[in-house]
Scaffold this motif. Structure first.
Motif, PDB file in Angstrom:
ATOM      1  N   CYS A 115      -7.948   2.305   7.960  1.00 27.70           N
ATOM      2  CA  CYS A 115      -6.622   1.751   8.259  1.00 27.70           C
ATOM      3  C   CYS A 115      -6.013   2.392   9.496  1.00 27.70           C
ATOM      4  CB  CYS A 115      -5.697   1.956   7.062  1.00 27.70           C
ATOM      5  SG  CYS A 115      -4.070   1.211   7.313  1.00 27.70           S
ATOM      6  N   GLY A 161       2.626  -0.402   2.802  1.00 28.19           N
ATOM      7  CA  GLY A 161       1.944   0.833   2.434  1.00 28.19           C
ATOM      8  C   GLY A 161       2.421   1.348   1.081  1.00 28.19           C
ATOM      9  N   HIS A 162       1.758   2.361   0.598  1.00 27.95           N
ATOM     10  CA  HIS A 162       2.168   3.001  -0.659  1.00 27.95           C
ATOM     11  C   HIS A 162       3.218   4.046  -0.290  1.00 27.95           C
ATOM     12  CE1 HIS A 162      -1.971   2.012  -2.667  1.00 27.95           C
ATOM     13  NE2 HIS A 162      -1.424   0.977  -2.092  1.00 27.95           N
ATOM     14  N   ASP A 212      -4.026   6.923   2.665  1.00 27.57           N
ATOM     15  CA  ASP A 212      -4.984   7.460   3.646  1.00 27.57           C
ATOM     16  C   ASP A 212      -6.343   6.762   3.664  1.00 27.57           C
ATOM     17  OD1 ASP A 212      -3.221   9.524   4.544  1.00 27.57           O
ATOM     18  OD2 ASP A 212      -3.684  10.657   2.726  1.00 27.57           O
ATOM     19  N   CYS A 213      -6.362   5.458   3.607  1.00 30.45           N
ATOM     20  CA  CYS A 213      -7.646   4.741   3.677  1.00 30.45           C
ATOM     21  C   CYS A 213      -8.270   4.986   5.059  1.00 30.45           C
ATOM     22  CB  CYS A 213      -7.441   3.247   3.481  1.00 30.45           C
ATOM     23  SG  CYS A 213      -6.643   2.847   1.928  1.00 30.45           S
TER      24      CYS A 213
HETATM   25  S1  SF4 Z   1      -1.438   0.715   4.331  1.00 34.21           S
HETATM   26 FE1  SF4 Z   1      -2.913  -0.133   2.844  1.00 34.21          FE
HETATM   27  S2  SF4 Z   1      -4.911  -0.038   3.882  1.00 34.21           S
HETATM   28 FE2  SF4 Z   1      -3.464   1.300   5.033  1.00 34.21          FE
HETATM   29  S3  SF4 Z   1      -3.760   3.370   4.180  1.00 34.21           S
HETATM   30 FE3  SF4 Z   1      -2.110   2.398   3.026  1.00 34.21          FE
HETATM   31  S4  SF4 Z   1      -3.091   1.418   1.246  1.00 34.21           S
HETATM   32 FE4  SF4 Z   1      -4.702   1.892   2.737  1.00 34.21          FE
END
Ligand code: SF4
Length: 347
Positions: free
Chosen positions: A62, A101-102, A58-59
């Motif tokens: 992004c 993504g995570h 959840d950056c």
């Molecule tokens: S994809 Fe990367 S930048 Fe986007 S929310 Fe996930 S960790 Fe953050």
């Protein structure tokens, strides 16, 4: 916490905040010529492959990710990734930049199998898994960073991209990317990777509401790690692309601030050999100017760029255009490998 009261820190901050644009550019240019005396600007043909957009980090900056169970969430199949590599190879590409993504639903074996699959069926340099992903794997799979990296390397990982660095000051990360690897942890992953023999790039994404001193701290921290390990091959900075993100209110960073920031980076981080211009975010013209503000590399002729383009930035160029832009800026364009060694021009 880095000591911001040292004469060196204050001097760098003063330069960043007060020197005229051209003075700062000239200093960066001098450093560039000292490190790269030849009239050459390098570039690489590679492809971004974002293997999944599902993410729980959840950056706030992004626009690319989707929460688990979202209808637009995806995980690429090995075959799709293989096809993308073959398309890249047909254009003379030499590496893939693979990040995702995570995604809490992917088991560790999947990543190892993917690396082995690529090396077996579509061999190419694999520049993959930013420190934030490596940290996520460690937490998710109950492993140390060292264990994660050793297993990825054994399966085929060649080098690590510097994604997810943003601003390496914890207070800023707490505001915009709270769930991701912290500043110390991000650098720790890099340091361990370097000690295991992996080369990495390093980035700075600015314009997140941080101060000039925060940006200088980021640069000083990168330089300190490099002084210990020598493992960073290149530094790349670019401003936040705020469209469609939760940070839309911050607005876009202007070109002058970008050039000043890259220039101060070249001056401060003079132990990282290469600086890449970020034409993908700034456009080809500013990319050309950046070559006289410290950059000696034009980055990548990217076949695919999902993260920045999700936020509305869609600069593209063809290979002849890229070479012409470099030549028009007064340099000889040369194709390189991931490690910055040059490729034969006819190849
Ligand atoms: S994809 Fe990367 S930048 Fe986007 S929310 Fe996930 S960790 Fe953050």
């Amino acid at each position: 916490m880095l000591d911001r009261t040292t004469p060196e820190f204050r001097e760098a901050l003063e330069l960043y905040e007060r020197a005229s644009l051209l003075e700062l550019g000239a200093l960066a240019d001098q450093t560039r010529w000292r490190l790269h005396p030849e009239q050459v600007v390098t570039y690489i043909i590679d492809r971004n492959i974002n293997y999944t957009n599902v993410c729980v980090a959840d950056c706030k900056f992004c626009a690319f990710y989707r929460r688990p169970k979202h209808l637009e969430g995806y995980v690429l199949s090995f075959e799709e990734i293989g096809r993308k590599i073959e398309e890249l190879k047909a254009l003379g590409g030499v590496q893939i930049l693979m990040q995702g993504g995570h995604n809490p639903y992917i088991p560790f074996e999947w990543y190892l199998d993917l690396l082995r699959y690529i090396k077996r069926n579509h061999p190419i340099h694999i520049h993959a898994f930013s420190p934030s992903e490596v940290d996520f794997f460690a937490g998710r799979f109950g492993m140390t960073i060292d264990e994660v990296l050793r297993e990825l390397m054994a399966a085929g990982l060649d080098s690590i991209p510097g994604g997810g660095g943003e601003i390496l000051v914890q207070e800023i990360r707490d505001r915009v990317a709270k769930k991701k690897a912290g500043a110390d942890r991000w650098l720790e992953v890099m340091e361990i990777a370097h000690r295991l023999g992996l080369k990495t790039s390093v980035t700075m994404m600015f314009g997140l509401g941080e101060s000039s001193a925060d940006r200088i701290e980021h640069l000083f921290r990168v330089r300190a790690v490099q002084a210990r390990t020598g493992g960073f091959t290149a530094f790349i900075c670019w401003p936040l692309q705020p469209e469609h993100t939760q940070l839309e209110h911050l607005g876009k960073t202007d070109a002058v601030t970008y050039l000043r920031t890259q220039a101060i980076a070249r001056v401060v981080v003079d132990n990282v050999p290469n600086i890449q211009a970020s034409w993908v975010t700034m456009g080809p013209k500013i990319g050309q100017v950046a070559l006289r503000f410290g950059a000696n590399d034009f980055g990548s002729l990217m076949m695919e760029e999902n993260v920045v383009s999700s936020a509305g930035t869609t600069w593209r160029m063809t290979l002849p255009e890229m070479r012409r832009l470099i030549a028009d800026a007064g340099f000889e364009p040369k194709r390189r490998r991931q490690d910055y060694s040059l490729l034969p021009e006819a190849a």
